[in-house]
Design an enzyme around this catalytic site. Structure first.
Site, PDB file in Angstrom:
ATOM      1  CG  HIS A  53      -0.377   0.497   2.465  1.00  0.00           C
ATOM      2  ND1 HIS A  53      -0.325   1.831   2.789  1.00  0.00           N
ATOM      3  CD2 HIS A  53       0.188  -0.154   3.495  1.00  0.00           C
ATOM      4  CE1 HIS A  53       0.252   1.977   3.972  1.00  0.00           C
ATOM      5  NE2 HIS A  53       0.571   0.776   4.418  1.00  0.00           N
ATOM      6  CB  CYS A  54       1.470   4.028  -1.775  1.00  0.00           C
ATOM      7  SG  CYS A  54       0.270   4.106  -3.122  1.00  0.00           S
ATOM      8  CE  LYS A  55      -2.029  11.787   0.522  1.00  0.00           C
ATOM      9  NZ  LYS A  55      -1.481  13.132   0.306  1.00  0.00           N
ATOM     10  N   GLY A 104      -2.642   4.476  -3.904  1.00  0.00           N
ATOM     11  CA  GLY A 104      -2.696   3.267  -4.708  1.00  0.00           C
ATOM     12  C   GLY A 104      -1.782   3.216  -5.921  1.00  0.00           C
ATOM     13  CG  PHE A 130      -2.450   5.135   5.196  1.00  0.00           C
ATOM     14  CD1 PHE A 130      -2.341   4.017   6.009  1.00  0.00           C
ATOM     15  CD2 PHE A 130      -2.532   6.380   5.794  1.00  0.00           C
ATOM     16  CE1 PHE A 130      -2.316   4.139   7.400  1.00  0.00           C
ATOM     17  CE2 PHE A 130      -2.503   6.507   7.166  1.00  0.00           C
ATOM     18  CZ  PHE A 130      -2.410   5.397   7.982  1.00  0.00           C
TER      19      PHE A 130
END
Length: 99
Positions: free
Chosen positions: A64-66, A68, A93
């Site tokens: 995951h990141c902020k 996608g 996130f």
């Protein structure tokens, strides 16, 4: 393997059946807040950290990141390296915080 929703991931965390979670955001983003139990490996560092992930090739891994985008790139990269069960956290996130 299909991607995972924030709701599904939160349910898995409460049931103690959570996959390995890799946060590919930058270290400072992870330090601000993160998913409990996740491991921070910024996307740019991922190629150099592959040997640390050798034992995860056949395990379920959620990246995951902020939002996608970076994690979609991480998922594609890990799949190219032979990881067989990589899932992207849909909405990143931001979605996890709202779920």
């Amino acid at each position: 393997m299909t991607d995972i929703t924030a709701v599904e991931l939160k349910e898995r965390l409460t049931q103690n059946t959570s996959p390995v979670i890799i946060d590919v955001r930058e270290t400072w983003e992870n330090e601000e807040s993160h998913i409990p139990g996740s491991r921070n490996i910024p996307l740019g560092d991922l190629p150099g950290k592959l040997q640390e992930l050798d034992d995860l090739h056949d395990q379920e891994v959620v990246v995951h990141c902020k939002g996608g985008s970076r994690s979609a790139a991480a998922k594609a990269f890990l799949q190219q390296q032979g990881f067989t069960h990589v899932r992207n956290l849909i909405g990143g996130f931001q979605a996890y915080e709202k779920a």
